[in-house]
Scaffold this active site. Structure first.
Site, PDB file in Angstrom:
ATOM      1  N   GLU A 180      -0.048  -2.450  -9.579  1.00 42.39           N
ATOM      2  CA  GLU A 180      -0.288  -3.465  -8.518  1.00 42.39           C
ATOM      3  C   GLU A 180       0.959  -4.019  -8.504  1.00 42.39           C
ATOM      4  O   GLU A 180       1.579  -4.668  -7.530  1.00 42.39           O
ATOM      5  CB  GLU A 180      -1.129  -4.327  -8.755  1.00 42.39           C
ATOM      6  CG  GLU A 180      -2.716  -3.701  -8.582  1.00 42.39           C
ATOM      7  CD  GLU A 180      -2.955  -3.096  -7.516  1.00 42.39           C
ATOM      8  OE1 GLU A 180      -2.513  -3.484  -6.498  1.00 42.39           O
ATOM      9  OE2 GLU A 180      -3.832  -2.115  -7.258  1.00 42.39           O
ATOM     10  N   HIS A 191       2.231   2.173  -3.587  1.00 44.45           N
ATOM     11  CA  HIS A 191       1.167   2.402  -4.434  1.00 44.45           C
ATOM     12  C   HIS A 191       1.336   4.262  -4.506  1.00 44.45           C
ATOM     13  O   HIS A 191       0.702   4.863  -5.329  1.00 44.45           O
ATOM     14  CB  HIS A 191      -0.292   2.274  -4.003  1.00 44.45           C
ATOM     15  CG  HIS A 191      -0.782   0.990  -4.462  1.00 44.45           C
ATOM     16  ND1 HIS A 191      -0.729   0.808  -5.696  1.00 44.45           N
ATOM     17  CD2 HIS A 191      -1.381  -0.032  -4.001  1.00 44.45           C
ATOM     18  CE1 HIS A 191      -1.344  -0.637  -6.034  1.00 44.45           C
ATOM     19  NE2 HIS A 191      -1.866  -0.851  -5.065  1.00 44.45           N
ATOM     20  N   ASP A 239       3.722  -4.688  -5.415  1.00 49.63           N
ATOM     21  CA  ASP A 239       4.009  -6.053  -4.812  1.00 49.63           C
ATOM     22  C   ASP A 239       5.641  -6.068  -4.823  1.00 49.63           C
ATOM     23  O   ASP A 239       6.080  -6.595  -3.756  1.00 49.63           O
ATOM     24  CB  ASP A 239       3.522  -7.228  -5.763  1.00 49.63           C
ATOM     25  CG  ASP A 239       2.277  -7.409  -5.764  1.00 49.63           C
ATOM     26  OD1 ASP A 239       1.653  -7.237  -4.698  1.00 49.63           O
ATOM     27  OD2 ASP A 239       1.665  -8.128  -6.531  1.00 49.63           O
ATOM     28  N   GLU A 290       0.862  -1.400  -0.097  1.00 52.07           N
ATOM     29  CA  GLU A 290       0.039   0.030   0.096  1.00 52.07           C
ATOM     30  C   GLU A 290       0.901   1.218   0.034  1.00 52.07           C
ATOM     31  O   GLU A 290       0.528   2.217  -0.744  1.00 52.07           O
ATOM     32  CB  GLU A 290      -0.901  -0.247   1.115  1.00 52.07           C
ATOM     33  CG  GLU A 290      -1.911  -1.179   1.342  1.00 52.07           C
ATOM     34  CD  GLU A 290      -2.705  -1.278   0.047  1.00 52.07           C
ATOM     35  OE1 GLU A 290      -2.980  -0.408  -0.797  1.00 52.07           O
ATOM     36  OE2 GLU A 290      -3.159  -2.419  -0.233  1.00 52.07           O
TER      37      GLU A 290
HETATM   38 ZN   LIG Z   1      -3.110  -2.658  -4.784  1.00 54.38          ZN
END
Ligand SMILES: [Zn+2]
Length: 704
Positions: A599, A542, A603, A539
């Site tokens: 995403e 992001h 990761d 998060e």
């Molecule tokens: Zn995400």
């Protein structure tokens, strides 16, 4: 996720419910069907669900070489022993935990659904909402009658002027036809909420479904046409009329699809950044009669609106004139019906299931009714149902431990930014400022949403649904022109997910995810840093992915990069995009590396900084250092990578893999594990993997 947002919030994973319904994957609007596509014939008794385990050696398949296929190594036995239940399209560790949470919600709702005058207002609302959903006898007896007032209204439209009136009315009751209208933070002044109109109005999961010429897409369109026809027939239309209406729906939606931007294009914030005076929008797309439309919705007056994207409205403008009034009436009728399909009697529920869940997602059977009713209550009244859930499940020590972990991950990202080999000091400084400004929300809201004006009655599911949707729409409209409320949550407390919101510049972790396999108070640091630690890192990262990196510390769309650093960032994210585009989702369908870029970046970054945090925690704490030996035959770092990987153990139907490759910005579990680990030198070291083996990329990508 709970309310319409045109600024993408970055989730940890596709919503569990969304994964069960092709409909919700493509629609930002929360229709009834996304929560409850599925209903069962018999009210099945709930089987007790055990709390999931954190890292579990028994889930592994140690016959596989970890350097060739780590996903299979970590998850092989779990995957073999956990086939997809017949009422699911995908089954993974998230689902296990969501089922466990659902069981707790079920008990709460069963208890609160007894007609007891002594119940608190919150208990009455959630209990009677649930009762109205469980009361299948009343629902079946009513058939489609609850939709009659809306359908009659549409039947009475006799001019394009009246069409606009009905558009306003439908938006105000939560049926988002033709486009989306809502509120969001101003992209250049995130502390203020402005009005927003966005592309929309489709019923298939993506624009491409209407436009692609390949045989599979053609087949899907034929099936969709037959489904819409069947639904009209269930309303009582004869074969010929139903077929004509369905074709009219298809024609209009195809025009909207042609006007819409692709998903990948919409990821770029500049394509979502078009604030203009309402007068200009009215000029740009005069047939929408926007001034009349806005006034008719009951929204407060405003002078400026963000238009996402203007091209959509310009192109769709022609359709309002060119399609005959009768076609528009069919289109509105369809959206009223489709949005409420799962709230109606059995034939509607079954027809809806057969297209959206069975055909599009490969789900074989409907969920038992109680499960869909629990889910629907959580979707519609999440901050009411969340109150007893939190009281029952979330202790204060959970929040304190989580805050400590967040601190640890933030320090790691700060160190990572300082050491990043490719960034110049100027941008590095700005990145640190942004990181420092990130706030966090853990567990549940400080202040619960007040549902005081929502009336919930026993035995009136459609009425209750309209009450809640109307309430949410008014709440959204009333934000326009007001300051941003940073304390608001976009997810209900029991949700097994997490998100970063670029306008708030905050990370959010609902109580529902702070349990095994993510967070286990009885497990060692290696397991928890590999689980919830990577989630926190994900998060945080992001905030610095292809989208987040374009927003500053205050949540404004502002460029804080030097040109050279931005060019290097693009080169590095290009490496990630190419890597994941090489992976096959199913048959000949590849992942879309650009769709999943944010995403995958999160990761990869999340894994790196969580490992840094684990090392630091172990080095700092002598007691932990003493525990740094092997456990279950694995070193702490090996356990870290195994714990991370086991979060993503899953099985999926080929249908849902196909659908998600097209619509989901997250990669499937297999590639979240292997795609990430093959970039990690630390992983290769931990398992002794050598160049030339599959889990060691010859072209390892690194952004953060
Ligand atoms: Zn995400």
């Amino acid at each position: 996720m709970l309310f319409k947002k045109t600024i993408a919030v970055c989730l940890l994973a596709a919503g569990i419910a969304a994964a069960q319904s092709g409909k919700s994957a493509g629609q930002k609007t929360k229709s009834a069907s996304s929560a409850a596509t599925q209903a069962a014939a018999q009210p099945a008794e709930a089987k007790p669900v055990a709390r999931p385990k954190s890292f579990d050696p028994a889930a592994m398949d140690t016959s596989v070489n970890p350097c060739e296929d780590f996903y299979q190594y970590a998850c092989g036995s779990w995957r073999k022993n956990n086939p997809i239940p017949s009422d699911q399209s995908r089954w993974g560790r998230f689902n296990e935990l969501a089922e466990y949470n659902r069981q707790i919600l079920h008990e709460i709702l069963e208890k609160n659904s007894a007609d007891d005058p002594k119940r608190s207002p919150v208990a009455q609302k959630v209990g009677d909402f649930y009762q109205s959903c469980m009361d299948e006898k009343t629902i079946d007896a009513k058939g489609s009658a609850p939709l009659k007032p809306e359908l009659d209204r549409i039947a009475g439209i006799s001019s394009k002027d009246q069409l606009i009136d009905d558009l306003s009315h439908l938006h105000a009751i939560g049926v988002n036809v033709l486009f989306n209208f809502g509120a969001q933070p101003d992209l250049h002044n995130a502390s203020t909420i402005i009005a927003n109109v966005g592309q929309g109005g489709l019923s298939l999961p993506d624009r491409d479904y209407y436009l692609k010429p390949d045989p599979k897409s053609q087949e899907t369109r034929q099936k969709y046409l037959a489904h819409v026809t069947n639904m009209f027939k269930l309303l009582g239309d004869d074969d010929a009329a139903a077929g004509q209406e369905a074709q009219a729906v298809m024609d209009i939606e195809t025009q909207l699809a042609e006007a819409a931007f692709e998903r990948v294009k919409m990821r770029d914030p500049k394509n979502r950044d078009h604030k203009m005076p309402v007068d200009k929008l009215a000029e740009l797309a005069p047939n929408f009669q926007f001034k009349k439309f806005f006034a008719g919705t009951g929204a407060p007056g405003f002078g400026e609106v963000n238009v996402v994207p203007p091209d959509f409205f310009q192109k769709a403008n022609g359709a309002i004139d060119s399609a005959p009034l009768a076609a528009w009436k069919s289109y509105l009728r369809w959206h009223v019906l489709n949005g409420a399909a799962s709230l109606l009697s059995k034939p509607f529920v079954e027809e809806n299931f057969s297209f959206y869940s069975k055909y599009l997602n490969g789900t074989k059977e409907m969920l038992p009714r109680w499960k869909r009713c629990v889910q629907m209550t959580d979707f519609q009244l999440g901050e009411a149902l969340g109150q007893p859930y939190v009281q029952q499940t979330f202790g204060t020590d959970g929040k304190a431990r989580m805050l400590k972990l967040v601190d640890a991950l933030e320090s790691s990202l700060a160190a990572d930014i300082q050491d990043l080999p490719w960034m110049t000091p100027e941008t590095r400084k700005q990145a640190a400022v942004k990181l420092k400004a990130i706030t966090n929300k853990i567990g549940y809201p400080d202040k619960w949403k007040d549902y005081g004006t929502v009336t919930i009655k026993r035995g009136d599911l459609v009425g209750n649904f309209r009450q809640v949707r109307g309430f949410e729409v008014r709440r959204t409209y009333n934000k326009i022109g007001k300051p941003l409320d940073k304390k608001e949550w976009g997810m209900s407390p029991p949700t097994v997910n997490a998100y970063y919101n670029p306008s708030n510049n905050d990370i959010n972790f609902p109580a529902g995810i702070l349990q095994p396999p993510f967070f286990d108070k009885d497990a060692d640091d290696a397991v928890n840093f590999g689980g919830i630690g990577v989630v926190i890192g994900h998060e945080l990262t992001h905030g610095f992915d292809d989208q987040g990196s374009k927003f500053d510390a205050n949540g404004n769309l502002t460029n804080w990069w030097t040109d050279a650093d931005r060019a290097e960032f693009d080169k590095r994210t290009g490496c990630v995009a190419d890597e994941y585009s090489g992976f096959v989702a199913v048959d000949d369908v590849h992942l879309d590396g650009k769709l999943t870029l944010g995403e995958n970046t999160a990761d990869n970054g999340g894994l790196r900084i969580a490992l840094m945090a684990l090392r630091k925690a172990m080095a700092e704490d002598a007691a932990k250092k003493a525990n740094a030996g092997k456990k279950d035959g694995f070193t702490p770092e090996q356990r870290f990578f195994l714990s991370f990987s086991q979060i993503w153990c899953q099985n999926a139907t080929p249908e849902s893999s196909r659908l998600l490759a097209k619509t989901d910005p997250h990669s499937p579990g297999q590639y979240r594990v292997n795609g990430t680990l093959q970039n990690s030198e630390d992983f290769a070291k931990a398992f002794g993997c050598k160049a030339g083996q599959k889990m060691v990329s010859a072209n390892a990508c690194r952004v953060w």
